[in-house]
Design an enzyme around this catalytic site. Structure first.
Site, mmCIF file in Angstrom:
data_model
loop_
_atom_site.group_PDB
_atom_site.id
_atom_site.type_symbol
_atom_site.label_atom_id
_atom_site.label_comp_id
_atom_site.label_asym_id
_atom_site.label_seq_id
_atom_site.Cartn_x
_atom_site.Cartn_y
_atom_site.Cartn_z
ATOM 1 N N LEU A 198 -9.639 -12.435 3.793
ATOM 2 C CA LEU A 198 -10.545 -13.392 4.425
ATOM 3 C C LEU A 198 -11.760 -12.693 5.017
ATOM 4 O O LEU A 198 -12.893 -13.180 4.902
ATOM 5 C CB LEU A 198 -9.804 -14.170 5.517
ATOM 6 C CG LEU A 198 -8.732 -15.157 5.044
ATOM 7 C CD1 LEU A 198 -7.838 -15.569 6.198
ATOM 8 C CD2 LEU A 198 -9.366 -16.379 4.395
ATOM 9 N N MET A 199 -11.545 -11.560 5.642
ATOM 10 C CA MET A 199 -12.630 -10.844 6.304
ATOM 11 C C MET A 199 -13.585 -10.196 5.302
ATOM 12 O O MET A 199 -14.785 -10.098 5.549
ATOM 13 C CB MET A 199 -12.064 -9.771 7.244
ATOM 14 C CG MET A 199 -11.298 -10.327 8.432
ATOM 15 S SD MET A 199 -10.392 -9.056 9.352
ATOM 16 C CE MET A 199 -11.740 -8.172 10.126
ATOM 17 N N LYS A 278 -11.490 -16.175 17.336
ATOM 18 C CA LYS A 278 -12.916 -16.428 17.101
ATOM 19 C C LYS A 278 -13.157 -16.529 15.592
ATOM 20 O O LYS A 278 -12.797 -15.641 14.831
ATOM 21 C CB LYS A 278 -13.739 -15.283 17.696
ATOM 22 C CG LYS A 278 -15.223 -15.297 17.312
ATOM 23 C CD LYS A 278 -15.934 -14.038 17.802
ATOM 24 C CE LYS A 278 -17.318 -13.899 17.200
ATOM 25 N NZ LYS A 278 -17.982 -12.633 17.593
ATOM 26 N N ASP A 283 -22.321 -14.312 11.205
ATOM 27 C CA ASP A 283 -23.065 -14.213 12.458
ATOM 28 C C ASP A 283 -24.395 -13.510 12.220
ATOM 29 O O ASP A 283 -24.457 -12.282 12.125
ATOM 30 C CB ASP A 283 -22.243 -13.453 13.500
ATOM 31 C CG ASP A 283 -22.962 -13.376 14.840
ATOM 32 O OD1 ASP A 283 -23.929 -14.144 15.037
ATOM 33 O OD2 ASP A 283 -22.562 -12.549 15.677
ATOM 34 N N SER A 288 -31.601 -15.087 18.475
ATOM 35 C CA SER A 288 -31.570 -13.662 18.868
ATOM 36 C C SER A 288 -31.081 -12.869 17.657
ATOM 37 O O SER A 288 -29.977 -12.296 17.650
ATOM 38 C CB SER A 288 -30.647 -13.449 20.067
ATOM 39 O OG SER A 288 -31.002 -14.287 21.147
ATOM 40 N N LYS A 290 -30.013 -10.595 14.637
ATOM 41 C CA LYS A 290 -29.554 -9.217 14.511
ATOM 42 C C LYS A 290 -30.495 -8.422 13.601
ATOM 43 O O LYS A 290 -31.150 -8.997 12.729
ATOM 44 C CB LYS A 290 -28.150 -9.181 13.880
ATOM 45 C CG LYS A 290 -27.034 -9.737 14.739
ATOM 46 C CD LYS A 290 -25.717 -9.680 13.979
ATOM 47 C CE LYS A 290 -24.572 -10.240 14.802
ATOM 48 N NZ LYS A 290 -24.208 -9.363 15.928
ATOM 49 N N ASP A 301 -17.013 -11.570 11.023
ATOM 50 C CA ASP A 301 -17.010 -11.910 12.444
ATOM 51 C C ASP A 301 -15.993 -13.008 12.750
ATOM 52 O O ASP A 301 -15.852 -13.413 13.901
ATOM 53 C CB ASP A 301 -18.416 -12.336 12.886
ATOM 54 C CG ASP A 301 -18.653 -12.110 14.375
ATOM 55 O OD1 ASP A 301 -18.014 -11.196 14.933
ATOM 56 O OD2 ASP A 301 -19.459 -12.835 14.979
ATOM 57 N N ARG A 364 -18.049 -15.744 22.638
ATOM 58 C CA ARG A 364 -17.458 -16.170 23.913
ATOM 59 C C ARG A 364 -17.685 -17.655 24.156
ATOM 60 O O ARG A 364 -16.910 -18.299 24.870
ATOM 61 C CB ARG A 364 -18.023 -15.324 25.058
ATOM 62 C CG ARG A 364 -19.501 -15.467 25.309
ATOM 63 C CD ARG A 364 -20.100 -14.280 26.041
ATOM 64 N NE ARG A 364 -20.154 -13.089 25.194
ATOM 65 C CZ ARG A 364 -20.584 -11.895 25.601
ATOM 66 N NH1 ARG A 364 -21.001 -11.734 26.843
ATOM 67 N NH2 ARG A 364 -20.603 -10.872 24.769
#
Length: 515
Positions: A198-199, A278, A283, A288, A290, A301, A364
């Site tokens: 999955l990652m 999470k 991401d 903002s 990256k 992520d 978060r």
């Protein structure tokens, strides 16, 4: 680590001396991995495992003879390959397991014997895979579970989207040793490999919807014990999850709140273990933004969601007698005209307002609402897992997962599990010192990056999450440092690691006896 490890393996194959009792070739494509220990107190001495000794006896001591004349003593982690010793196994890889006296090491916080077996078996299996062997029997090496983990983890490679693929290798336990331990090890490793899959998959293949569907498919075989809810954006709005929605709003991909109930305990009223992961499937940082170098790695992520969901799939396969609830808030964090802007204020499910000064501190925010929601199940313990901060990688690197917890009991259970699996955890501070930095906000109750954004970033992130927790047993696992592997963990190839899936499974299994 893939190319590095392959290069190293090829170099090993080129430079190690190959010994053959005949000219048998690999037409059967079948191999065998056997282990040898270094004999205690005897320089250059070797002690064969039970399986290796049995094999040697059937060949009239040929294996022992070849080991003596083939070069220096086989040290821990090293391997040597022999051809034509046995008609059923055209090639035999012998691997060094280190000293028999190895065990739990207090300074390393793991069981060295288990780690040696994982590393050695992985090396042997990969050596045979490079020779295009398609079926490998593996010596249990006195710990069949660790041997199975080494074999299955070591052979995994994400090449689904390549036209040229690695040789697919099936494995089985050699002999009739601990078959129960072997099967358990296979399931543990397959769980971690699911998280790796999955990652590693690109973000256009694993969207929030695709992620949820994949987990649903993996749990289909356990439908009698598992209930799955895939919550939509409309549900999120009903739940007033403003923090989560503030992250997802910049993307065209709809968010999904995946809720899994595994009812393994015979006591349906047993308080569940709550796992929260999470699930940012890509991401970009949002407004903002990256920097572009290595941004592709942000496809992983959602590592927290991947490890949480994979551990529940594994628990179901093991039929663990424990109740587990898994929550995975899934979305992308993207810039657009609808995206949250730095300085915006959003309201979380518990009514607290959050000043979002950095949209790249989004994990978060999605976890905050998920943690608030999870309390309705009155869990016995809450463990959330997230690739949350680069600061965690700076602090611990890939050696261990950072654990922030309000519970000594919960820390002890997690630590004990990690010693067994070798996928270590390390306790980090949850001082009020950090809480004051996130509650000092100009416009709202909380600030999502804290007063001194570069200082103690992993700690202020954990302090932020604690503002959404009222349960007495809660732990936050920051897995940013262990997200990927270069060559630090020898039994894993280069790529996304799937850590700490096995530690989560071992922890859940431990609750059966220690809960």
């Amino acid at each position: 680590m893939t190319m590095l490890l392959l290069r190293r393996t090829v170099q090993t194959a080129k430079h190690c001396r190959l010994f053959s009792a005949s000219q048998t070739h690999l037409h059967e494509r079948k191999g065998l991995v056997l282990g040898v220990f270094e004999k205690e107190g005897e320089e250059g001495g070797l002690h064969l495992t039970e399986a290796a000794a049995g094999f040697d006896q059937t060949r009239s001591g040929k294996l022992s003879e070849l080991l003596k004349i083939s070069g220096p003593t086989l040290k821990q982690g090293k391997s040597r390959i022999f051809y034509g010793i046995h008609k059923d196994f055209p090639c035999v890889a012998v691997v060094g397991l280190g000293k028999t006296s190895a065990g739990v090491c207090g300074s390393e916080n793991w069981d060295t014997s288990k780690e040696n077996i994982r590393q050695a078996v992985s090396a042997g299996c990969r050596l045979l895979q490079d020779l295009e062997v398609t079926h490998v029997e593996v010596d249990g090496c006195g710990d069949a579970q660790s041997a199975a983990e080494g074999a299955v983890l070591g052979l995994f490679q994400y090449d689904q989207l390549k036209s040229k693929k690695k040789t697919k290798v099936t494995t089985q336990l050699h002999g009739s040793a601990d078959s129960v331990g072997w099967k358990k090890g296979v399931l543990y490793a397959e769980g971690q490999n699911l998280a790796r899959l999955l990652m590693e998959a690109p973000a256009n293949h694993i969207t929030p919807t695709a992620f949820a569907n994949t987990i649903e498919e993996k749990l289909a075989a356990h439908s009698e014990r598992v209930t799955i809810n895939k919550r939509s954006q409309a549900w999120l709005e009903e739940q007033q999850m403003g923090a989560f929605l503030s992250v997802s709003r910049g993307s065209e991909e709809p968010p999904v709140f995946l809720e899994i109930h595994y009812n393994g305990s015979p006591d349906s009223k047993q308080a569940p273990l709550l796992l929260v992961g999470k699930g940012i499937t890509f991401d970009s940082g949002g407004i903002s933004l990256k920097p572009s170098p290595s941004m592709d790695e942000m496809r992983a992520d959602m590592g927290g969601a991947a490890t949480v969901c994979a551990s529940i799939v594994t628990a179901a396969a093991l039929k663990l007698p424990v109740n587990i609830i898994g929550l995975a808030p899934l979305c992308e964090n993207m810039p657009s005209g609808k995206a949250t802007k730095p300085g915006d204020v959003v309201t979380a499910k518990n009514g607290k307002t959050i000043q979002v000064d950095n949209t790249d501190a989004e994990g978060r925010l999605v976890l905050a609402d998920a943690l608030c929601y999870g309390h309705i199940f009155n869990p016995r313990a809450i463990v959330n897992v997230a690739t949350l901060t680069g600061a965690m990688d700076v602090a611990l690197g890939s050696a261990a997962t950072g654990v922030f917890t309000n519970s000594d009991w919960l820390w002890e259970q997690l630590h004990k599990a990690s010693v067994v699996t070798g996928d270590r955890v390390w306790r980090m501070p949850l001082f009020q010192h950090y809480t004051r930095q996130v509650t000092d906000s100009q416009l709202a109750d909380l600030n999502n990056i804290g007063k001194y954004s570069r200082s103690g970033g992993a700690c202020t992130a954990a302090a932020f999450l604690r503002e959404f927790v009222t349960a007495p047993h809660w732990a936050h696992l920051d897995i940013a440092g262990v997200m990927s592997n270069k060559d630090e963990v020898p039994h894993l190839r280069k790529g996304m690691s799937g850590r700490p899936t096995r530690t989560l499974v071992e922890f859940a299994a431990g609750l059966v006896h220690n809960g």
